[in-house]
Design a protein around this motif. Structure first.
Motif, PDB file in Angstrom:
ATOM      1  N   LEU A  89     -16.975  10.926  13.272  1.00 36.76           N
ATOM      2  CA  LEU A  89     -15.848  11.602  12.630  1.00 36.76           C
ATOM      3  C   LEU A  89     -15.975  11.782  11.122  1.00 36.76           C
ATOM      4  CD1 LEU A  89     -12.906   9.818  14.491  1.00 36.76           C
ATOM      5  CD2 LEU A  89     -13.739  12.150  14.856  1.00 36.76           C
ATOM      6  N   LEU A  90     -16.809  10.961  10.486  1.00 38.98           N
ATOM      7  CA  LEU A  90     -16.855  10.940   9.023  1.00 38.98           C
ATOM      8  C   LEU A  90     -18.260  11.184   8.492  1.00 38.98           C
ATOM      9  CD1 LEU A  90     -14.674   7.735   8.547  1.00 38.98           C
ATOM     10  CD2 LEU A  90     -13.920  10.124   8.299  1.00 38.98           C
ATOM     11  N   ASP A  91     -18.336  11.913   7.409  1.00 36.40           N
ATOM     12  CA  ASP A  91     -19.598  12.153   6.708  1.00 36.40           C
ATOM     13  C   ASP A  91     -19.781  11.025   5.699  1.00 36.40           C
ATOM     14  OD1 ASP A  91     -21.647  12.985   5.014  1.00 36.40           O
ATOM     15  OD2 ASP A  91     -20.880  15.032   4.812  1.00 36.40           O
ATOM     16  N   PRO A  92     -20.856  10.265   5.804  1.00 39.21           N
ATOM     17  CA  PRO A  92     -21.049   9.141   4.872  1.00 39.21           C
ATOM     18  C   PRO A  92     -21.163   9.565   3.406  1.00 39.21           C
ATOM     19  CG  PRO A  92     -22.706   9.121   6.621  1.00 39.21           C
ATOM     20  CD  PRO A  92     -21.911  10.367   6.790  1.00 39.21           C
ATOM     21  N   ALA A  93     -21.394  10.828   3.141  1.00 38.42           N
ATOM     22  CA  ALA A  93     -21.501  11.307   1.758  1.00 38.42           C
ATOM     23  C   ALA A  93     -20.133  11.611   1.140  1.00 38.42           C
ATOM     24  CB  ALA A  93     -22.376  12.559   1.718  1.00 38.42           C
ATOM     25  N   VAL A  94     -19.084  11.628   1.953  1.00 39.46           N
ATOM     26  CA  VAL A  94     -17.747  11.990   1.470  1.00 39.46           C
ATOM     27  C   VAL A  94     -16.876  10.730   1.392  1.00 39.46           C
ATOM     28  CG1 VAL A  94     -15.684  13.368   1.943  1.00 39.46           C
ATOM     29  CG2 VAL A  94     -17.964  14.281   2.493  1.00 39.46           C
ATOM     30  N   PRO A  95     -16.312  10.435   0.225  1.00 41.86           N
ATOM     31  CA  PRO A  95     -15.427   9.270   0.115  1.00 41.86           C
ATOM     32  C   PRO A  95     -14.237   9.379   1.067  1.00 41.86           C
ATOM     33  CG  PRO A  95     -16.015  10.074  -2.062  1.00 41.86           C
ATOM     34  CD  PRO A  95     -16.506  11.098  -1.070  1.00 41.86           C
ATOM     35  N   VAL A  96     -13.769   8.222   1.515  1.00 41.82           N
ATOM     36  CA  VAL A  96     -12.666   8.142   2.471  1.00 41.82           C
ATOM     37  C   VAL A  96     -11.484   7.446   1.790  1.00 41.82           C
ATOM     38  CG1 VAL A  96     -11.924   7.229   4.709  1.00 41.82           C
ATOM     39  CG2 VAL A  96     -14.306   7.966   4.384  1.00 41.82           C
ATOM     40  N   ILE A  97     -10.292   8.018   1.962  1.00 40.57           N
ATOM     41  CA  ILE A  97      -9.063   7.416   1.469  1.00 40.57           C
ATOM     42  C   ILE A  97      -8.288   6.945   2.694  1.00 40.57           C
ATOM     43  CG2 ILE A  97      -6.976   7.729   0.084  1.00 40.57           C
ATOM     44  CD1 ILE A  97      -9.679   8.246  -1.432  1.00 40.57           C
ATOM     45  N   THR A  98      -8.108   5.639   2.845  1.00 36.72           N
ATOM     46  CA  THR A  98      -7.432   5.091   4.015  1.00 36.72           C
ATOM     47  C   THR A  98      -5.944   4.890   3.737  1.00 36.72           C
ATOM     48  OG1 THR A  98      -7.799   2.777   3.400  1.00 36.72           O
ATOM     49  CG2 THR A  98      -9.491   3.829   4.752  1.00 36.72           C
ATOM     50  N   TYR A  99      -5.140   5.026   4.793  1.00 35.45           N
ATOM     51  CA  TYR A  99      -3.736   4.628   4.696  1.00 35.45           C
ATOM     52  C   TYR A  99      -3.260   4.088   6.030  1.00 35.45           C
ATOM     53  CZ  TYR A  99      -1.988   8.903   7.040  1.00 35.45           C
ATOM     54  OH  TYR A  99      -1.718   9.895   7.939  1.00 35.45           O
ATOM     55  N   CYS A 100      -2.206   3.310   5.947  1.00 34.42           N
ATOM     56  CA  CYS A 100      -1.537   2.775   7.123  1.00 34.42           C
ATOM     57  C   CYS A 100      -0.046   2.997   6.913  1.00 34.42           C
ATOM     58  CB  CYS A 100      -1.911   1.308   7.304  1.00 34.42           C
ATOM     59  SG  CYS A 100      -1.597   0.695   8.983  1.00 34.42           S
ATOM     60  N   TRP A 101       0.818   2.101   7.376  1.00 34.90           N
ATOM     61  CA  TRP A 101       2.261   2.310   7.264  1.00 34.90           C
ATOM     62  C   TRP A 101       2.778   2.266   5.842  1.00 34.90           C
ATOM     63  CZ3 TRP A 101       5.376   4.817  10.092  1.00 34.90           C
ATOM     64  CH2 TRP A 101       5.237   4.850  11.469  1.00 34.90           C
ATOM     65  N   GLY A 102       2.545   1.190   5.130  1.00 37.04           N
ATOM     66  CA  GLY A 102       3.132   1.058   3.798  1.00 37.04           C
ATOM     67  C   GLY A 102       2.719  -0.224   3.123  1.00 37.04           C
ATOM     68  N   PRO A 103       3.408  -0.570   2.046  1.00 35.47           N
ATOM     69  CA  PRO A 103       3.025  -1.739   1.255  1.00 35.47           C
ATOM     70  C   PRO A 103       3.090  -3.059   2.017  1.00 35.47           C
ATOM     71  CG  PRO A 103       4.674  -0.432   0.097  1.00 35.47           C
ATOM     72  CD  PRO A 103       4.528   0.153   1.453  1.00 35.47           C
ATOM     73  N   GLY A 104       3.898  -3.117   3.069  1.00 35.62           N
ATOM     74  CA  GLY A 104       4.005  -4.350   3.845  1.00 35.62           C
ATOM     75  C   GLY A 104       2.958  -4.475   4.930  1.00 35.62           C
ATOM     76  N   CYS A 105       2.032  -3.547   4.982  1.00 38.64           N
ATOM     77  CA  CYS A 105       1.012  -3.513   6.034  1.00 38.64           C
ATOM     78  C   CYS A 105      -0.370  -3.520   5.389  1.00 38.64           C
ATOM     79  CB  CYS A 105       1.200  -2.241   6.856  1.00 38.64           C
ATOM     80  SG  CYS A 105      -0.072  -1.979   8.091  1.00 38.64           S
ATOM     81  N   ASN A 106      -1.258  -4.350   5.898  1.00 38.59           N
ATOM     82  CA  ASN A 106      -2.611  -4.373   5.334  1.00 38.59           C
ATOM     83  C   ASN A 106      -3.619  -3.643   6.219  1.00 38.59           C
ATOM     84  OD1 ASN A 106      -3.105  -6.160   7.424  1.00 38.59           O
ATOM     85  ND2 ASN A 106      -3.682  -7.875   6.116  1.00 38.59           N
TER      86      ASN A 106
END
Length: 164
Positions: A89-106
């Motif tokens: 799914l991802l190109d290793p040459a392109v940076p990835v920005i991850t997110y989940c629910w919010g500040p209370g979730c790691n």
């Protein structure tokens, strides 16, 4: 006028009980923090601009959570599936920005760790999906694109830019 004073640690001041770091140590720390984190509004404004943003946004939540809403254009890859599916799914040459629910979730932190361990350059989007929605940015659901009004506690009510 710049006020200066000698700052020392004091037992009776809970803020200064531990003295602030030296300017050099603070610069190193905060510089490193920016290398690991992205702000929701910065991600949104970059995605809204014409052209290639230079990164891909990755939603690391479950399929049920993804169905509740997501950042438009995000790639869906739950954290547990990163080891087996990231390469497809991802190109290793392109940076990835991850997110989940919010500040209370790691979850975004765990996803970023899993991706970094596989060799991806990665940042975590602070605030996650919660702050994406609270700041009034459009989000995608099975019904299409939706948007809620910005929460005045998280986004400027009368300006496009918070000035920070």
């Amino acid at each position: 006028m710049v006020m200066t004073s000698h700052i020392t640690a004091t037992a009776d001041n809970p803020v200064l009980r531990v003295a602030p770091a030296s300017p050099a140590a603070a610069a190193a720390h905060f510089g490193a923090s920016l290398a690991f984190h992205a702000d929701v509004s910065d991600v949104a404004s970059t995605l809204a601009a014409d052209g290639d943003p230079g990164f891909v946004v990755l939603d690391s939540r479950s399929t049920a959570s993804w169905g509740q809403g997501r950042v438009p254009g995000a790639v869906h890859l739950p954290t547990a599936l990163i080891p087996e599916r990231a390469a497809a799914l991802l190109d290793p040459a392109v940076p990835v920005i991850t997110y989940c629910w919010g500040p209370g979730c790691n979850g975004a932190t765990r996803a970023a760790l899993a991706l970094a361990q596989q060799g991806y350059r990665v940042k975590e989007m602070l605030g996650g999906f919660e702050y994406w929605v609270r700041e009034g940015f459009a989000f995608e659901t099975s019904r299409g694109i939706e948007r809620r009004g910005a929460d005045p506690l998280t986004a400027p009510g009368d300006a496009a830019d918070c000035g920070c």
